[in-house]
Motif scaffolding. Structure first.
Motif, short mmCIF file in Angstrom:
data_model
loop_
_atom_site.label_atom_id
_atom_site.label_comp_id
_atom_site.label_asym_id
_atom_site.label_seq_id
_atom_site.Cartn_x
_atom_site.Cartn_y
_atom_site.Cartn_z
N CYS A 107 3.70 5.75 8.99
CA CYS A 107 3.57 5.83 7.52
C CYS A 107 3.24 4.47 6.91
N THR A 108 3.36 3.41 7.71
CA THR A 108 3.35 2.05 7.16
C THR A 108 2.06 1.68 6.43
N PRO A 109 0.87 1.99 6.96
CA PRO A 109 -0.34 1.60 6.21
C PRO A 109 -0.37 2.20 4.80
N GLY A 110 0.00 3.47 4.69
CA GLY A 110 0.02 4.09 3.37
C GLY A 110 1.09 3.49 2.48
N MET A 111 2.25 3.21 3.07
CA MET A 111 3.34 2.58 2.30
C MET A 111 2.92 1.19 1.81
N LEU A 112 2.23 0.45 2.67
CA LEU A 112 1.81 -0.91 2.28
C LEU A 112 0.79 -0.86 1.15
N ILE A 113 -0.12 0.09 1.22
CA ILE A 113 -1.10 0.22 0.14
C ILE A 113 -0.39 0.61 -1.15
N ALA A 114 0.60 1.51 -1.05
CA ALA A 114 1.36 1.92 -2.24
C ALA A 114 2.12 0.71 -2.81
N ALA A 115 2.71 -0.08 -1.93
CA ALA A 115 3.45 -1.26 -2.38
C ALA A 115 2.51 -2.25 -3.06
#
Ligand code: FES
Ligand code: FES
Length: 163
Positions: A107-115
């Motif tokens: 999930c991390t790439p999407g979470m990083l973009i959201a952050a």
């Protein structure tokens, strides 16, 4: 599909001009991963539910699995690879590592973009705003607390960098 049925797709992706032929029904996610080798953006559900495929298109978060590449024609696209083009991690990436906000990492790439999207708009977000921002992102591993902590820490780090 024969080459003549393909169409030209032009975009600025992570700061680089890209021009390739795509199928009219090819998603942005397929083009990023399969044609441009930008495999940081993940395919989870493929149905717009999990958030793993989130990228920014002209500064707005978009589910790349539900976006046709041609809908993003002429746009600026930011994927996780564009957060830290050099060897240094971005503040968000560093905070995720330091706060244990990554387990399997899917999930991390999407979470990083959201952050990244949140912190550009709201440099000092309350916890509630962080939770709202990642509400559409499914993580099967972390329980979210560490991700929320990491985003708050990234906000503090960014502020300190600009002090
Ligand atoms: S893969 Fe796009 S939202 Fe799940
Ligand atoms: S770290 Fe495994 S899905 Fe989020």
């Amino acid at each position: 599909m024969p080459e003549r049925e393909r169409m030209i797709f032009r975009a600025e992706i992570n700061g680089e001009e890209v021009e390739i032929l795509v199928r009219p029904n090819q998603t942005l996610l397929e083009v990023l991963r399969d044609e441009l080798d930008l495999t940081g953006t993940k395919e989870g559900c493929g149905e717009g539910v999990c958030g793993a495929c989130t990228v920014l298109v002209d500064g707005l978060p978009r589910r790349a699995c539900l976006t046709l590449a041609l809908e993003a024609d002429g746009s600026r696209v930011l994927t996780v690879e564009g957060l830290a083009p050099g060897r240094e991690l971005s503040p968000e990436q560093r905070a995720f590592v330091e706060h244990g906000a990554i387990q399997c990492g899917f999930c991390t790439p999407g979470m990083l973009i959201a952050a990244h999207d949140l912190l550009r708009r709201e440099p000092r977000p309350e916890e509630a705003a962080i939770r709202r921002q990642i509400a559409g992102h499914v993580c099967r591993c972390t329980g979210y607390a560490k991700i929320v902590e990491a985003i708050a820490a990234a906000a503090r780090d960014k502020e300190a960098d600009h002090a």
